[in-house]
Scaffold this motif. Structure first.
Motif: not given
Ligand SMILES: [Mg+2]
Ligand SMILES: Nc1ncnc2c1ncn2[C@@H]1O[C@H](COP(=O)(O)OP(=O)(O)OP(=O)(O)O)[C@@H](O)[C@H]1O
Lengths: 326, 332
Positions: A51, A101, A183-184
C-alpha cells in the motif's frame, strides 16, 4: 491487447515513516514498469509495503509522518513525484483511479452516493450536475448495482460492503482512467462477494482497456487475472515475472515458499499448508543485507552482507537473490 | 414525538422535586423582618402568603399558576387574546417585592440575552474557524498559540479575567464604564455607542471563555476525522484540500459540535451568574442570586424550573439536530 509501451515507469522509490519509536523503512527502493492495458499483480505478506508503495505514487500518505525520500514515477512524460499538488490533483481520480482495502470506511458517511460519485467528474471532466448524474447512474449500472436510479440518493450506510466496493469501483472509473490501482479490493469481503467483484473488474478491464495494478495477499486470485506478478518482501520487490513463468518456475525462495502454501493445482489442498517459518522483517533499520535471509533455507554468507538487487534472468524473469541454482 | 411526550412527565417530576427541596429547606419569609414585629403579625403574613396550607395544595396552586394562569396572561398581554377574566387569576408573586415573578423575569431577560447570548454567538463564531485551522495545521505556531490561549481562557475563571479587564480597561485606561447601566435605553446614536461600550467587556470576557472550550472541541473533532479513510478517498478523487476540509471533514466534525452548541444554549439564560455579578449586569443570573439570598421561594422555584424546561427542550432540539446532520440516525 498487451502492448510493449509502458505507461508508468517507477524507479527506485524509497519511502519511510518518522514515528515516535523511530524510523520505519517501509519501501526501500522499488522499481517496476507497467505496460499499457496490462494487469500487474502485486503480492506480499502484510506489512511488506504494498500500500505504501502505491500511495507514494499519488502522495496519498499522511505527510508527516511519511516521507518520500527518493524515486521517480514517470507517467505520461512527467514525474509524478516532482509534481506540485495542483498538477497531481489532475492525475488523482482523473488519469489514475484508486480503490482501497476497506469499503466500509472509504466512503464519507454523511454525503450521498450521488455526491461522492459525481465529485471526480465535476473535478476532472467539468461536467455539470445533471450530466454527471446521468453518467453516475450509468456507472452504477455498469458495476452491477440494481435500481441505480433509486439508490443513487442513498447514503453509504444503506449499502452492504460489497455494494460499497462497487461504488468505489464506479468512483475510480468515473473519468476513464488510464491506470486503476486496486489495493486489496476484496480482502474485506466474503468469498462470494469477492468472486463477484473479481468478475466485474475482469469485465470492465475488457471493456475499458485500462492498465491495472492489483494488490493482494492471495497468489490464487492473481493467478487467474494477472499478466505479470511482482512479489514484495520487506519493502522490496524480490521477484517479478510473467504470470505463467512465475508460477511454473519460481526462483526466489520466498516465492517458492508462498507457492507451497497455495492449494495445489488440481484443486486438492496439500495435506497441511506449508507456511513460511519466522517473523516478518523489522523495518526499523535500512536493509543492508537480504531481509529474507533469517527465514530463508538457502541463506549463504553473502546474503548477510549485501542486499541483492533485482536483476534480470532469462524469460523476462527478475529476481533479487544471491542464490542461483543454474 | 414519543420523546416529546416523555418530556412532560419528566418536567412535572422535576418541578415537584424543586418544590419539595425548597419546601424542606428551613426558610421563613418573615425571618428578615425586624425583631420588633410581633409573632401575630408574622403569622398573618405567613397566612397571606398561603403558607398555612399543606404542601400538596401549595404545589397544586403553583402548578396551576405556572401552567395555566401565567401563559394566559402572556397571551393576553402580548397578543391581546383574552381567555377568561385576567383579574380573577392569581399569579405567582415574589415574597420579597410582592410583584408577579414572571414580570420580574421578563424585565431581566433582555440584558441577559444581549450580553450572554451575544458572547455565546461570538464565542461560536471565533471558535469554529480557530478550531479548523488549528486542527489542519496541527502543531504549527498558530495551533500552539491557540492551545495556550484556550488553556488560559478555559482554566482561569471569568471572575478573574473580568476583574483584570475592569482594572485595565475601566480603571486604568478608562475606555469602558465599570458598571453596566441597565436603565440606558438605546434611542440615539450616542446612547447606542454607550451601550456597545458597556457591553464590550462582559461580552468579550464570556466569549473568550466559551470560545476556548469550543475551539478545543472543534479541533479535536476535526483531528478525529482527518485521518479517516474517506478523507483519503476524497483526495484520491483529486479534490482540493479546501473541499476535502470544508466539505468532507467539516460535515462530519460539525455533528458533535453543533449538538454541543445546542445543549449549551440553556446556559445562556442561567449560566453567567458570576459574570453578571462582576459587571453589574442585572440579568437573570443576578435575579436568581438575589432571590436565593432573600429566601424568595416562589422566584427561586420559578426561575429554576424555567431553566429546567430550557434544558429539557434543548436536549430534544439537540437530538433533532443530530438526526438532521447525521443521516445514519433516523427517528421513527
Ligand atoms: Mg495494504
Ligand atoms: N502511517 C504510518 N505510520 C507509520 N508506519 C506506517 C504507516 N503506514 C504504514 N506504515 C508501516 O509501513 C509498512 C508497510 O505498510 P503497508 O501498509 O504498505 O503494508 P501492506 O503491504 O499494504 O500490508 P497489508 O497487506 O496489511 O495492507 C508497515 O510496516 C507499516 O507498519
Amino acid at each position: 491487447m498487451l502492448s510493449q509501451t509502458s505507461i508508468l515507469k517507477v524507479e527506485n522509490i524509497v519511502t519511510r515513516f518518522r514515528t515516535q519509536e523511530g524510523q520505519v523503512h517501509a519501501v526501500n527502493g522499488i522499481s517496476f514498469d507497467l505496460k499499457k492495458g496490462e494487469l500487474l499483480g502485486v503480492v506480499g505478506e502484510s506489512g511488506s509495503g504494498k500500500s505504501v508503495t502505491m500511495m507514494s505514487l499519488l502522495k496519498l500518505l499522511p505527510m508527516p509522518p511519511a516521507e518520500i525520500v527518493s524515486g521517480e514515477a514517470n507517467f505520461d512524460g512527467h514525474d509524478l513525484l516532482k509534481m506540485d499538488l495542483e498538477e497531481l490533483r489532475k492525475i488523482r481520480g482523473g488519469k489514475i483511479g484508486f480503490i482501497f482495502q476497506d469499503p466500509m470506511t472509504s466512503l464519507n458517511p454523511v454525503l450521498t452516493i450521488e455526491y461522492q460519485l459525481i465529485e471526480p467528474m465535476r473535478e476532472h471532466l467539468g461536467m455539470n450536475r445533471s450530466d454527471a448524474r446521468r453518467r453516475a447512474i450509468e456507472l452504477l449500472e455498469m458495476v452491477g448495482i440494481p435500481e441505480a436510479k433509486n439508490r443513487i440518493n442513498d447514503f453509504p450506510h444503506h449499502f452492504s460492503g460489497g455494494m460499497r466496493q462497487r461504488v468505489m469501483i464506479a468512483i475510480a472509473l468515473a473519468c476513464n482512467p488510464q491506470i486503476l490501482i486496486a489495493d486489496e479490493p476484496t480482502t474485506a469481503l466474503d468469498v462470494t462477494i469477492q468472486a463477484q467483484i473479481l468478475e466485474i473488474i475482469k469485465r470492465l478491464r475488457k471493456e475499458l482497456g485500462m492498465a491495472i495494478i492489483w494488490i493482494t495477499h492471495d497468489l490464487g486470485v492473481v493467478a487467474g487475472m494477472a499478466d505479470r506478478v511482482a512479489v514484495m518482501y520487506g519493502g522490496n520487490i524480490v521477484e517479478e515475472a510473467p504470470v505463467f513463468e512465475l508460477y511454473s518456475n519460481p526462483k526466489h525462495p520466498y516465492t517458492q515458499g508462498l507457492l507451497k502454501t497455495l492449494p495445489n493445482m488440481k484443486g486438492k489442498r496439500a495435506e497441511r499448508l506449508e507456511s513460511i517459518n519466522g517473523q516478518p522483517p523489522s523495518l526499523h533499520q535500512k536493509p543492508v543485507s537480504c531481509s529474507f535471509a533469517p527465514r530463508c533455507s538457502k541463506t549463504m554468507e553473502r546474503c548477510r552482507q549485501e542486499n541483492p538487487a533485482l536483476l534480470s534472468r532469462e524469460n523476462n524473469h527478475k529476481v533479487a537473490c544471491w542464490w542461483n541454482p543454474n | 414525538m414519543r420523546r416529546l411526550l416523555l418530556a412532560i412527565p419528566t418536567l412535572l417530576v422535576i418541578s415537584f422535586i424543586i418544590f419539595a427541596i425548597l419546601d424542606l429547606a428551613p426558610n421563613d419569609p418573615t425571618g428578615n423582618l425586624p425583631m420588633t414585629v410581633p409573632p401575630e403579625v408574622r403569622e398573618k403574613i405567613r397566612v397571606s402568603l398561603g403558607l398555612d396550607q399543606p404542601m400538596h395544595v401549595r404545589f397544586g396552586m403553583w402548578l396551576i399558576q405556572f401552567f395555566v394562569n401565567e401563559p394566559l396572561n402572556i397571551l393576553h398581554e402580548a397578543f391581546g387574546i383574552s381567555i377568561g377574566d385576567a383579574t380573577e387569576r392569581t399569579r405567582i408573586l415574589s415574597w420579597a417585592t410582592r410583584s408577579p415573578v414572571i414580570d420580574l423575569i421578563i424585565q431581566r431577560t433582555p440584558q441577559t440575552l444581549w450580553v450572554v447570548g451575544l458572547s455565546y454567538l461570538f464565542g461560536i463564531l471565533i471558535a469554529i474557524p480557530i478550531g479548523i485551522v488549528s486542527a489542519y495545521k496541527q502543531y504549527s505556531w498558530f495551533d500552539q498559540v491557540g492551545t495556550f490561549i484556550s488553556m488560559v481562557g478555559f482554566s482561569v475563571p471569568t471572575f478573574f479575567t473580568g476583574m483584570v479587564a475592569i482594572i485595565i480597561f475601566s480603571v486604568q485606561l478608562k475606555w469602558f464604564p465599570m458598571i453596566y447601566d441597565t436603565t440606558l435605553s438605546v434611542d440615539s446614536w450616542q446612547n447606542f455607542v454607550t451601550q456597545v461600550k458597556q457591553m464590550i467587556m462582559p461580552v468579550s470576557v464570556l466569549a473568550l471563555y466559551n470560545a476556548s472550550q469550543l475551539s478545543r472541541f472543534m479541533r479535536a473533532s476535526i483531528l478525529d476525522n482527518l485521518n479517516l479513510d474517506y478523507v483519503r478517498t476524497a483526495r484520491a478523487k483529486g479534490r482540493s484540500e479546501r473541499v476535502v476540509l470544508l466539505i468532507h471533514v467539516l460535515r462530519n466534525s460539525l455533528i458533535p459540535v453543533v449538538t454541543l452548541i445546542a445543549l449549551g444554549i440553556p446556559t445562556i439564560f442561567s449560566g453567567a451568574i458570576i459574570t453578571e455579578q462582576i459587571f453589574r449586569v442585572n440579568g437573570l443570573g443576578q435575579l436568581l442570586i438575589i432571590a436565593i439570598e432573600g429566601a424568595d421561594i416562589p422566584l427561586v422555584q420559578t426561575l429554576t424550573f424555567l431553566f429546567a424546561i430550557l434544558i429539557v427542550l434543548f436536549n430534544l432540539i439537540a437530538d433533532v439536530v443530530y438526526g438532521i446532520l447525521d443521516p445514519r440516525i433516523r427517528y421513527d
